[in-house]
Scaffold this active site. Structure first.
Site, mmCIF file in Angstrom:
data_model
loop_
_atom_site.group_PDB
_atom_site.id
_atom_site.type_symbol
_atom_site.label_atom_id
_atom_site.label_comp_id
_atom_site.label_asym_id
_atom_site.label_seq_id
_atom_site.Cartn_x
_atom_site.Cartn_y
_atom_site.Cartn_z
ATOM 1 N N CYS A 89 -5.056 7.326 9.424
ATOM 2 C CA CYS A 89 -5.260 6.761 10.761
ATOM 3 C C CYS A 89 -5.058 7.816 11.850
ATOM 4 C CB CYS A 89 -4.271 5.618 10.981
ATOM 5 S SG CYS A 89 -4.675 4.171 9.993
ATOM 6 N N LYS B 85 0.857 -1.206 0.000
ATOM 7 C CA LYS B 85 0.000 0.000 0.000
ATOM 8 C C LYS B 85 0.884 1.244 0.000
ATOM 9 C CE LYS B 85 -1.750 1.565 4.014
ATOM 10 N NZ LYS B 85 -1.523 3.006 4.300
ATOM 11 N N ASN B 86 1.881 1.259 0.869
ATOM 12 C CA ASN B 86 2.659 2.486 1.068
ATOM 13 C C ASN B 86 3.705 2.727 -0.003
ATOM 14 O OD1 ASN B 86 1.046 2.893 3.235
ATOM 15 N ND2 ASN B 86 2.571 2.338 4.782
ATOM 16 N N PRO C 70 1.225 16.366 11.732
ATOM 17 C CA PRO C 70 1.313 17.650 11.005
ATOM 18 C C PRO C 70 1.965 17.466 9.633
ATOM 19 C CG PRO C 70 2.965 17.552 12.730
ATOM 20 C CD PRO C 70 2.110 16.346 12.905
ATOM 21 N N ILE C 71 1.905 18.518 8.815
ATOM 22 C CA ILE C 71 2.557 18.460 7.487
ATOM 23 C C ILE C 71 3.511 19.639 7.311
ATOM 24 C CG2 ILE C 71 0.760 17.127 6.302
ATOM 25 C CD1 ILE C 71 -0.415 19.789 5.317
ATOM 26 N N ASP C 72 4.004 20.146 8.434
ATOM 27 C CA ASP C 72 4.900 21.317 8.372
ATOM 28 C C ASP C 72 6.154 21.076 7.544
ATOM 29 O OD1 ASP C 72 5.283 19.509 10.623
ATOM 30 O OD2 ASP C 72 6.985 20.770 11.144
ATOM 31 N N ARG D 286 -3.966 9.593 4.239
ATOM 32 C CA ARG D 286 -2.804 10.465 4.396
ATOM 33 C C ARG D 286 -2.145 10.762 3.049
ATOM 34 N NH1 ARG D 286 -0.189 13.873 8.128
ATOM 35 N NH2 ARG D 286 2.034 13.855 7.711
ATOM 36 N N ASP E 111 4.395 0.508 12.247
ATOM 37 C CA ASP E 111 3.162 -0.111 11.733
ATOM 38 C C ASP E 111 2.959 -1.524 12.267
ATOM 39 O OD1 ASP E 111 3.273 1.436 8.421
ATOM 40 O OD2 ASP E 111 2.775 2.191 10.405
HETATM 41 C C1 EPZ Z 1 3.958 6.882 6.395
HETATM 42 O O1 EPZ Z 1 3.161 7.853 7.038
HETATM 43 C C2 EPZ Z 1 3.085 5.634 6.273
HETATM 44 N N1 EPZ Z 1 1.921 5.936 5.467
HETATM 45 C C3 EPZ Z 1 2.660 5.178 7.673
HETATM 46 O O2 EPZ Z 1 1.898 3.970 7.509
HETATM 47 C C4 EPZ Z 1 3.902 4.874 8.491
HETATM 48 O O3 EPZ Z 1 3.506 4.524 9.806
HETATM 49 C C5 EPZ Z 1 4.799 6.118 8.537
HETATM 50 O O4 EPZ Z 1 5.104 6.541 7.194
HETATM 51 C C6 EPZ Z 1 6.103 5.860 9.278
HETATM 52 O O5 EPZ Z 1 6.785 4.811 8.681
HETATM 53 C C7 EPZ Z 1 2.025 5.954 4.124
HETATM 54 O O6 EPZ Z 1 3.083 5.754 3.562
HETATM 55 C C8 EPZ Z 1 0.763 6.214 3.357
HETATM 56 P P1 EPZ Z 1 5.936 10.297 8.576
HETATM 57 P P2 EPZ Z 1 3.658 9.405 7.113
HETATM 58 O O7 EPZ Z 1 5.772 11.545 7.818
HETATM 59 O O8 EPZ Z 1 4.335 9.751 5.858
HETATM 60 C C9 EPZ Z 1 5.955 13.580 12.010
HETATM 61 C C10 EPZ Z 1 0.011 2.593 7.685
HETATM 62 O O9 EPZ Z 1 -0.523 2.025 8.642
HETATM 63 N N2 EPZ Z 1 5.830 14.572 10.933
HETATM 64 O O10 EPZ Z 1 7.193 9.503 8.416
HETATM 65 O O11 EPZ Z 1 2.513 10.217 7.547
HETATM 66 C C11 EPZ Z 1 4.690 12.749 12.180
HETATM 67 O O12 EPZ Z 1 3.756 13.422 12.990
HETATM 68 C C12 EPZ Z 1 0.492 4.017 7.842
HETATM 69 O O13 EPZ Z 1 0.191 2.073 6.555
HETATM 70 C C13 EPZ Z 1 5.875 15.935 11.274
HETATM 71 O O14 EPZ Z 1 6.007 16.304 12.440
HETATM 72 O O15 EPZ Z 1 4.724 9.310 8.297
HETATM 73 C C14 EPZ Z 1 5.198 11.498 12.829
HETATM 74 O O16 EPZ Z 1 5.330 11.709 14.213
HETATM 75 C C15 EPZ Z 1 0.231 4.572 9.220
HETATM 76 N N3 EPZ Z 1 5.758 16.870 10.280
HETATM 77 C C16 EPZ Z 1 6.588 11.309 12.208
HETATM 78 O O17 EPZ Z 1 6.942 12.591 11.665
HETATM 79 C C17 EPZ Z 1 5.614 16.501 8.963
HETATM 80 O O18 EPZ Z 1 5.528 17.400 8.102
HETATM 81 C C18 EPZ Z 1 6.629 10.274 11.104
HETATM 82 O O19 EPZ Z 1 5.698 10.641 10.129
HETATM 83 C C19 EPZ Z 1 5.572 15.125 8.653
HETATM 84 C C20 EPZ Z 1 5.686 14.183 9.644
#
Ligand code: EPZ
Length: 416
Positions: A116, A22-23, A122-124, A92, A304
């Site tokens: 989820c 999926k990812n 956040p998306i900062d 997401r 995950d």
């Molecule tokens: C991806 O989410 C995956 N989703 C998630 O899988 C997975 O758990 C995650 O990566 C970590 O491996 C997809 O690929 C669709 P991150 P993503 O940005 O991209 C913080 C599943 O079950 N952050 O690496 O959203 C954030 O809050 C899903 O398949 C910021 O602070 O994860 C988190 O604490 C769940 N600011 C950490 O970074 C930002 O701009 C990791 O988030 C972006 C993220």
């Protein structure tokens, strides 16, 4: 409302092929709009999130055809730059369209993404990086409006190896003028798969998987065909299922090379695992042993699979510890496992688990995608029947968890 019913104490035995990731598939679908032509993705999982992303691409003017597990995206025409609200908020990955649309069209309207409820998410980092590349991004009423006359390749660095931010930057940088060097990039296999696909289409990306990625923008992309790798998280879920229910299984196309830390932990808990090319052969006798696990960015233990680990620790022997360092809100499943007799104490980012040897079947609720799947695996190792409600979360990421586990000998069925 969908419910999954599981009868415990049925040792598993059988062989299944793991679905496409999926990812990996979702960012690759977003990448297809960077090319004014046709992109073919094979081994695409037939899951809710893929259908949702297809809806987004079609709403923009692309043509998407999913035949079996082969998805053909014709992105010759992209005439709408507004992501439909419902689809955008359903997952997401819709945020990936921000970078891709800015690269393709120079403008995008994207809602704050859904997905989820496992933390604030956040998306900062996405927004800061795209602004550094020359985009103007305004946030109004939960909608991001981005414009860019022409994105510029620049040196960037991420304070945290965010998977989504890394992927968004890659998509924007492929279309940008000049070279982008991204330091602190995520090293997840799904990021590598995205880069391999883009390079197969004519992009010029190096360093994927190393933490420092260089993207030479502006290449002319061409039609391409790429196979989505096996879903390592689904494979890890079914590895946990065998450990919970006991028995043996062969998981084909399970990307074991990308499950190093998980296989190491499962082995220490008593699973006997043999890797044979892309397949994993698993044998589990007796109850899982205790473990101490800390989740983290790849190649660390994947967040995950954290809920599945809680399940195995709960039905294991001895005292285990689990520290969640990625998402601050990812312990919701603990409350449900307590209904099955689990003894889990949560202190901040840490869970202390006293193994009970066995759990008892109960009616439990899925709160998120992976937590829901974990509750199903808990039912395999519990006495009596377990009813998992709100299973729509699970169908977002698992093609058919009942089919797969039934093919491994589980007594499991879906209602509604
Ligand atoms: C991806 O989410 C995956 N989703 C998630 O899988 C997975 O758990 C995650 O990566 C970590 O491996 C997809 O690929 C669709 P991150 P993503 O940005 O991209 C913080 C599943 O079950 N952050 O690496 O959203 C954030 O809050 C899903 O398949 C910021 O602070 O994860 C988190 O604490 C769940 N600011 C950490 O970074 C930002 O701009 C990791 O988030 C972006 C993220």
């Amino acid at each position: 409302m969908s419910v999954i019913l599981v009868q415990g104490y049925h040792p598993l035995k059988g062989e299944i092929e793991i679905q496409g990731s999926k990812n990996a598939a979702l960012p690759m679908m977003a990448a297809a709009i960077l090319h004014k032509g046709t992109t073919v993705l094979k081994h695409v999982p037939r899951i809710q999130d893929v259908l949702c992303m297809m809806g987004i691409l079609e709403s923009m003017g692309c043509a998407c055809v999913l035949e079996g597990h082969t998805l053909t995206v014709d992105a010759k025409t992209v005439r709408d730059i507004q992501i439909p609200e419902e689809n955008g908020k359903a997952m997401r990955s819709s945020i990936m369209l921000l970078g891709a649309l800015l690269g393709r069209c120079g403008e995008a309207y994207v809602h704050y993404p859904g997905g989820c409820s496992i933390g604030s998410r956040p998306i900062d980092m996405h927004i800061r990086a795209l602004r550094q590349m020359g985009a103007r991004i305004r946030e109004e009423d939960g909608i991001l409006h981005g414009t860019a006359v022409k994105l510029k390749g620049v040196p960037l660095s991420l304070p945290y190896p965010s998977v989504g931010a890394t992927e968004n930057i890659i998509l924007a940088a492929v279309a940008a003028e000049g070279t982008t060097t991204l330091k602190g990039a995520a090293m997840e296999p799904e990021v590598e798969a995205l880069c391999r696909m883009l390079n197969a289409m004519g992009a010029n990306i190096s360093g994927a998987g190393t933490g420092i990625i260089e993207i030479r923008g502006g290449s002319l992309l061409h039609d391409g065909e790429y196979t989505v790798p096996g879903d390592r998280i689904v494979a890890g879920t079914y590895l946990s299922a065998v450990m919970a229910g006991g028995g043996s299984a062969v998981l084909k196309k399970s990307s074991p090379d990308h499950l190093g830390r998980v296989i190491e932990t499962a082995g220490a808990m008593g699973a006997r695992i043999k890797v044979d090319g892309g397949d994993m052969k698993i044998l589990m006798e007796g109850r899982p042993g205790a473990a101490c696990v800390v989740t983290g960015p790849y190649p660390g233990f994947p967040t995950d699979l954290q809920s599945m680990m809680l399940v195995l620790m709960s039905m294991g022997q001895g005292q285990s510890r689990l520290k969640e360092t990625v998402f601050e809100g990812r312990f919701a499943t603990a409350k449900e496992l307590r209904k099955m007799g689990a003894e889990i104490i949560i202190e901040g980012k840490e869970a202390l688990v006293n193994g009970k040897g066995r759990l008892k079947g109960a009616c439990v609720e899925a709160h998120d995608l992976r937590g829901g799947a974990a509750l199903v695996t808990a039912g395999l190792g519990a006495e009596g029947e377990t009813r998992v409600t709100c299973c729509h979360h699970i169908f977002r990421g698992y093609e058919d968890i009942c089919r797969d586990l039934k093919n491994l000998g589980a007594d499991i069925r879906r209602e509604g």
